[in-house]
Design a protein around this motif. Structure first.
Motif, PDB file in Angstrom:
ATOM      1  N   GLU A 188       6.362  -4.231  16.055  1.00  0.00           N
ATOM      2  CA  GLU A 188       7.887  -3.530  16.737  1.00  0.00           C
ATOM      3  C   GLU A 188       8.500  -4.675  17.339  1.00  0.00           C
ATOM      4  OE1 GLU A 188       4.655  -2.086  19.940  1.00  0.00           O
ATOM      5  OE2 GLU A 188       4.755  -2.397  17.669  1.00  0.00           O
ATOM      6  N   ASP A 189       7.858  -5.716  17.555  1.00  0.00           N
ATOM      7  CA  ASP A 189       8.630  -6.935  18.063  1.00  0.00           C
ATOM      8  C   ASP A 189       9.519  -7.581  17.072  1.00  0.00           C
ATOM      9  OD1 ASP A 189       7.468  -6.477  20.631  1.00  0.00           O
ATOM     10  OD2 ASP A 189       5.818  -7.719  20.087  1.00  0.00           O
ATOM     11  N   VAL A 190       9.276  -7.560  15.898  1.00  0.00           N
ATOM     12  CA  VAL A 190       9.555  -8.615  14.891  1.00  0.00           C
ATOM     13  C   VAL A 190      11.148  -8.112  14.535  1.00  0.00           C
ATOM     14  CG1 VAL A 190       7.435  -9.005  14.175  1.00  0.00           C
ATOM     15  CG2 VAL A 190       8.863  -7.412  12.732  1.00  0.00           C
ATOM     16  N   ILE A 191      11.850  -9.140  13.915  1.00  0.00           N
ATOM     17  CA  ILE A 191      13.071  -8.976  13.136  1.00  0.00           C
ATOM     18  C   ILE A 191      12.756  -9.257  11.565  1.00  0.00           C
ATOM     19  CG2 ILE A 191      15.676  -9.466  13.179  1.00  0.00           C
ATOM     20  CD1 ILE A 191      14.795  -8.451  15.782  1.00  0.00           C
ATOM     21  N   VAL A 192      13.190  -8.226  10.873  1.00  0.00           N
ATOM     22  CA  VAL A 192      13.068  -8.344   9.294  1.00  0.00           C
ATOM     23  C   VAL A 192      14.235  -8.544   8.958  1.00  0.00           C
ATOM     24  CG1 VAL A 192      12.130  -7.071   7.413  1.00  0.00           C
ATOM     25  CG2 VAL A 192      11.047  -6.267   9.667  1.00  0.00           C
ATOM     26  N   PRO A 193      14.197  -9.881   8.049  1.00  0.00           N
ATOM     27  CA  PRO A 193      15.434 -10.226   7.413  1.00  0.00           C
ATOM     28  C   PRO A 193      15.755  -9.259   6.314  1.00  0.00           C
ATOM     29  CG  PRO A 193      13.853 -11.986   7.638  1.00  0.00           C
ATOM     30  CD  PRO A 193      13.244 -10.808   8.074  1.00  0.00           C
ATOM     31  N   PRO A 194      16.978  -9.117   5.893  1.00  0.00           N
ATOM     32  CA  PRO A 194      17.432  -8.189   4.900  1.00  0.00           C
ATOM     33  C   PRO A 194      17.021  -8.237   3.409  1.00  0.00           C
ATOM     34  CG  PRO A 194      19.253  -9.627   5.243  1.00  0.00           C
ATOM     35  CD  PRO A 194      18.178  -9.908   6.299  1.00  0.00           C
ATOM     36  N   TYR A 195      16.521  -9.465   3.201  1.00  0.00           N
ATOM     37  CA  TYR A 195      15.768  -9.580   2.056  1.00  0.00           C
ATOM     38  C   TYR A 195      14.293  -9.514   1.829  1.00  0.00           C
ATOM     39  CZ  TYR A 195      15.534 -14.038   4.538  1.00  0.00           C
ATOM     40  OH  TYR A 195      15.085 -14.992   5.475  1.00  0.00           O
ATOM     41  N   MET A 196      13.963  -8.862   2.859  1.00  0.00           N
ATOM     42  CA  MET A 196      12.276  -8.370   2.802  1.00  0.00           C
ATOM     43  C   MET A 196      12.393  -6.887   3.105  1.00  0.00           C
ATOM     44  SD  MET A 196      10.409 -11.175   5.126  1.00  0.00           S
ATOM     45  CE  MET A 196      10.891 -12.966   5.303  1.00  0.00           C
ATOM     46  N   VAL A 197      11.117  -6.111   2.888  1.00  0.00           N
ATOM     47  CA  VAL A 197      11.244  -4.585   3.001  1.00  0.00           C
ATOM     48  C   VAL A 197      10.706  -4.529   4.553  1.00  0.00           C
ATOM     49  CG1 VAL A 197       9.874  -2.668   2.322  1.00  0.00           C
ATOM     50  CG2 VAL A 197      10.627  -4.200   0.733  1.00  0.00           C
ATOM     51  N   ASN A 198      11.532  -3.583   5.327  1.00  0.00           N
ATOM     52  CA  ASN A 198      11.208  -3.423   6.625  1.00  0.00           C
ATOM     53  C   ASN A 198      10.165  -2.259   6.836  1.00  0.00           C
ATOM     54  OD1 ASN A 198      11.237  -2.779   9.252  1.00  0.00           O
ATOM     55  ND2 ASN A 198      13.437  -2.495   9.582  1.00  0.00           N
ATOM     56  N   GLY A 199       8.595  -2.649   6.386  1.00  0.00           N
ATOM     57  CA  GLY A 199       7.793  -1.911   6.416  1.00  0.00           C
ATOM     58  C   GLY A 199       6.761  -2.414   7.152  1.00  0.00           C
ATOM     59  N   PRO A 200       5.420  -1.559   7.493  1.00  0.00           N
ATOM     60  CA  PRO A 200       4.527  -1.983   8.598  1.00  0.00           C
ATOM     61  C   PRO A 200       3.870  -3.206   8.093  1.00  0.00           C
ATOM     62  CG  PRO A 200       3.855   0.268   7.163  1.00  0.00           C
ATOM     63  CD  PRO A 200       5.379  -0.071   6.735  1.00  0.00           C
ATOM     64  N   GLU A 201       3.591  -3.545   6.797  1.00  0.00           N
ATOM     65  CA  GLU A 201       2.889  -4.604   6.449  1.00  0.00           C
ATOM     66  C   GLU A 201       3.581  -5.854   6.790  1.00  0.00           C
ATOM     67  OE1 GLU A 201      -0.252  -4.958   5.502  1.00  0.00           O
ATOM     68  OE2 GLU A 201      -0.557  -2.889   6.049  1.00  0.00           O
ATOM     69  N   THR A 202       4.832  -5.856   6.321  1.00  0.00           N
ATOM     70  CA  THR A 202       5.768  -7.041   6.632  1.00  0.00           C
ATOM     71  C   THR A 202       5.971  -7.105   7.953  1.00  0.00           C
ATOM     72  OG1 THR A 202       7.013  -6.371   4.541  1.00  0.00           O
ATOM     73  CG2 THR A 202       8.091  -7.851   6.120  1.00  0.00           C
ATOM     74  N   ALA A 360       5.779 -15.319  -2.714  1.00  0.00           N
ATOM     75  CA  ALA A 360       6.641 -14.250  -3.304  1.00  0.00           C
ATOM     76  C   ALA A 360       5.664 -13.169  -3.311  1.00  0.00           C
ATOM     77  CB  ALA A 360       6.999 -14.610  -4.884  1.00  0.00           C
ATOM     78  N   TYR A 361       4.295 -13.060  -3.459  1.00  0.00           N
ATOM     79  CA  TYR A 361       3.546 -11.911  -3.881  1.00  0.00           C
ATOM     80  C   TYR A 361       2.297 -11.847  -2.780  1.00  0.00           C
ATOM     81  CZ  TYR A 361       6.166 -11.543  -8.101  1.00  0.00           C
ATOM     82  OH  TYR A 361       6.904 -11.465  -9.275  1.00  0.00           O
ATOM     83  N   ILE A 362       2.313 -12.698  -1.713  1.00  0.00           N
ATOM     84  CA  ILE A 362       1.092 -12.762  -1.204  1.00  0.00           C
ATOM     85  C   ILE A 362       1.510 -12.402   0.404  1.00  0.00           C
ATOM     86  CG2 ILE A 362       0.090 -14.671  -2.427  1.00  0.00           C
ATOM     87  CD1 ILE A 362       0.618 -16.655  -0.020  1.00  0.00           C
ATOM     88  N   GLY A 363       0.494 -12.089   1.281  1.00  0.00           N
ATOM     89  CA  GLY A 363       0.594 -11.588   2.722  1.00  0.00           C
ATOM     90  C   GLY A 363       1.142 -10.072   2.416  1.00  0.00           C
ATOM     91  N   GLY A 364       1.560  -9.472   3.702  1.00  0.00           N
ATOM     92  CA  GLY A 364       2.179  -8.301   3.662  1.00  0.00           C
ATOM     93  C   GLY A 364       3.571  -8.242   3.335  1.00  0.00           C
ATOM     94  N   ALA A 365       4.249  -9.121   3.666  1.00  0.00           N
ATOM     95  CA  ALA A 365       5.620  -9.106   3.135  1.00  0.00           C
ATOM     96  C   ALA A 365       5.820  -9.164   1.677  1.00  0.00           C
ATOM     97  CB  ALA A 365       6.345 -10.226   3.904  1.00  0.00           C
ATOM     98  N   GLY A 366       4.839 -10.263   0.865  1.00  0.00           N
ATOM     99  CA  GLY A 366       5.113 -10.187  -0.378  1.00  0.00           C
ATOM    100  C   GLY A 366       4.416  -9.046  -1.085  1.00  0.00           C
ATOM    101  N   LYS A 370       6.697  -6.510  -3.683  1.00  0.00           N
ATOM    102  CA  LYS A 370       6.301  -6.285  -4.905  1.00  0.00           C
ATOM    103  C   LYS A 370       6.176  -4.891  -5.215  1.00  0.00           C
ATOM    104  CE  LYS A 370       2.749  -7.405  -8.341  1.00  0.00           C
ATOM    105  NZ  LYS A 370       1.486  -8.146  -8.687  1.00  0.00           N
ATOM    106  N   ALA A 371       5.514  -3.778  -4.212  1.00  0.00           N
ATOM    107  CA  ALA A 371       5.283  -2.266  -4.382  1.00  0.00           C
ATOM    108  C   ALA A 371       6.780  -1.789  -4.525  1.00  0.00           C
ATOM    109  CB  ALA A 371       4.493  -2.153  -3.428  1.00  0.00           C
ATOM    110  N   ALA A 372       7.573  -2.335  -3.779  1.00  0.00           N
ATOM    111  CA  ALA A 372       9.016  -1.563  -3.763  1.00  0.00           C
ATOM    112  C   ALA A 372       9.724  -1.848  -5.048  1.00  0.00           C
ATOM    113  CB  ALA A 372       9.727  -2.091  -2.411  1.00  0.00           C
ATOM    114  N   HIS A 373       9.485  -2.869  -5.495  1.00  0.00           N
ATOM    115  CA  HIS A 373       9.971  -3.241  -6.672  1.00  0.00           C
ATOM    116  C   HIS A 373       9.605  -2.635  -7.903  1.00  0.00           C
ATOM    117  CE1 HIS A 373      10.158  -5.822 -10.523  1.00  0.00           C
ATOM    118  NE2 HIS A 373      11.545  -5.809 -10.267  1.00  0.00           N
ATOM    119  N   LEU A 378      14.200  -1.168  -4.423  1.00  0.00           N
ATOM    120  CA  LEU A 378      14.649  -2.512  -3.657  1.00  0.00           C
ATOM    121  C   LEU A 378      16.254  -2.461  -3.501  1.00  0.00           C
ATOM    122  CD1 LEU A 378      12.566  -5.310  -5.279  1.00  0.00           C
ATOM    123  CD2 LEU A 378      12.209  -4.285  -2.932  1.00  0.00           C
ATOM    124  N   THR A 379      16.660  -2.965  -2.226  1.00  0.00           N
ATOM    125  CA  THR A 379      18.294  -3.222  -2.073  1.00  0.00           C
ATOM    126  C   THR A 379      18.448  -4.503  -3.247  1.00  0.00           C
ATOM    127  OG1 THR A 379      17.659  -4.716  -0.307  1.00  0.00           O
ATOM    128  CG2 THR A 379      17.981  -2.495  -0.043  1.00  0.00           C
TER     129      THR A 379
END
Length: 478
Positions: A188-202, A360-366, A370-373, A378-379
């Motif tokens: 809950e502390d993080v700022i999610v950039p608009p080009y990433m998915v604002n989800g729990p893994e990210t 692009a596809y690794i880590g929670g953000a990637g 990918k799942a949202a795509h 995706l926006t």
């Protein structure tokens, strides 16, 4: 007199001058901190509301913070090779990931060493064995971020000569290594950039990244404390920067500010006016600046310019333009950037493919992206890395669009500035010997890459760019 003799004679003269200088005119020391994969906006002094970087913030408040510092590459080894030589990646002979500097490179720490400095490198190297000659001591570093021997190197250095320390952290490179003693963060502390998915893994992914930034800051604090203990802080120039942007989608390797723009702080209260500068600077300017401050002649091989006029006056400018490259980094690529004033221009010479990076596809953000795509949710901003084909030209007004989300290249109102940017890039390409190879290195895992007979060419190889010293346009060319 031959060149080798002149070089040796010059080194002897400068070494003697440094060793015998009295306290009133004692030469400056230098500590150069370079982080691994940290975007410019992810420090407290750059306005991040969550990430704790008190030691870097203190250096910035007593020194100068640069708001428009650009790397020449948003890729680990090419960026570092560019910094240490003061040359653009295609001019170093090491323009791609994992390529190493050729023999007998021009290295600014070597010029310091030849002039009588004790030079040390600790932490992430990533430049190849040819860079070793520049350092009196080389350490692989210790600890999760390779920072734990920084203080001991200062404690054990020769005390009768000036020093230059290249401290290269592995923070904040994946994978995350959470250790006690420095701040940890919650999703809950993080700022999610608009080009990433604002989800729990990210969010969990970003929280790990935040922790490593704070660890980098922690060890900087310990080094500054040691400099104070040795009573040499006031005579030491400290530089803090990163090699490329955060290791997340649309950041590292890319030419948007999230990838190519670096935090950049110079702390030297005796010789720097405290404040903030918005002047454009390039990472190749580090070499010229350090040599200028050390009063060591700059090699003709260095393409950068000294930042000392800005250090004296934050409103001064030393260049109107900065340039950057995106070459092979796991994926085939050939992009070029020009930043001039508030405008940022990107030219993609291989638009017929996705513009990917390792993250692009690794880590929670990637994975969430990918799942949202795949789910079709995706926006427009989040679709960036999935574009295929990509635009050949991109134009952004960074003052109005700091995330570079709205491409203005097709707007007829911008035709004049577009022509100017194209022209400056063309001049730079010609003057520095940049080339688009006939056979670009293929993406890893592709059919081309699996074919052992596939031959690739380095950017600038066909023009002999390694031998070209022209800096390209520093000021806007008519």
């Amino acid at each position: 007199m031959n060149h080798q003799f002149l070089t040796s004679l010059r080194a002897f003269i400068f070494s003697a001058a440094l060793v015998h200088a009295d306290k009133a005119s004692s030469p400056l020391n230098f500590v150069f901190f370079i982080a691994d994969d940290i975007s410019y906006e992810d420090l407290g002094c750059y306005g991040h509301p969550t990430i704790k970087t008190p030691h870097i913030d203190r250096l910035a408040s007593n020194g100068m913070r640069f708001n428009n510092a650009y790397l020449t590459s948003s890729s680990c080894s090419p960026s570092r090779c560019s910094i240490i030589t003061g040359r653009y990646p295609h001019n170093t002979g090491a323009a791609e990931l994992h390529t190493t500097l050729p023999e007998n490179p021009s290295l600014f720490p070597l010029l310091l060493k030849d002039a009588g400095y004790y030079t040390a490198l600790s932490g992430k190297h990533h430049m190849g064995k040819s860079a070793n000659i520049a350092f009196s001591k080389i350490s692989r570093g210790k600890g999760a971020g390779l920072e734990e021997d920084w203080v001991s190197i200062l404690q054990n250095r020769p005390k009768n000569i000036p020093f230059f320390c290249w401290y290269a952290s592995s923070d904040a490179h994946r994978d995350w290594a959470i250790r006690p003693g420095t701040p940890t963060y919650q999703p809950e502390d993080v700022i999610v950039p608009p080009y990433m998915v604002n989800g729990p893994e990210t969010r969990r992914d970003l929280a790990g990244y935040y922790h490593e930034i704070s660890r980098f800051d922690h060890y900087i604090g310990l080094v500054v404390e040691e400099l104070e203990r040795q009573n040499v802080l006031e005579n030491t120039v400290i530089i803090v920067m990163a090699d490329n942007g955060r290791p997340f989608p649309r950041c590292k390797t890319r030419l948007y500010d999230s990838g190519i723009k670096t935090p950049f702080i110079i702390h030297y209260p005796k010789g720097t006016k405290t404040g903030v500068s918005s002047s454009l600077i390039s990472s190749i300017d580090v070499s010229a600046t350090v040599l200028d401050l050390a009063k060591v002649p700059k090699s003709e091989r260095i393409q950068g310019v000294s930042l000392t006029p800005i250090m004296k006056n934050p409103k001064a400018t030393v260049r109107d333009l900065v340039f950057a490259e995106h070459n092979w980094h796991v994926y085939r690529s050939h992009e070029r950037l020009v930043r001039m004033g508030d405008w940022l221009y990107i030219r993609n010479n291989v638009p017929d493919q996705q513009n990917l990076c390792v993250e692009a596809y690794i880590g929670g953000a990637g994975k969430e992206l990918k799942a949202a795509h795949q789910a079709g949710t995706l926006t427009k901003a989040q679709m960036n890395i999935f574009q295929n084909p990509c635009p050949e030209e991109e134009l952004y007004h960074v003052g109005k669009d700091p995330e570079q989300l709205t491409n203005l290249a097709d707007n007829p109102e911008n035709e004049t500035i577009l022509k100017t940017m194209r022209k400056q890039l063309k001049i730079w390409t010609e003057q520095t010997g940049d080339t688009l190879p006939k056979n670009l290195k293929p993406s890893r895992g592709s059919k081309e890459a699996r074919n052992k007979k596939t031959k690739s060419e380095m950017p600038g190889a066909s023009s002999g760019a390694q031998q070209i010293n022209h800096p390209g346009p520093i000021r806007v060319q008519p």
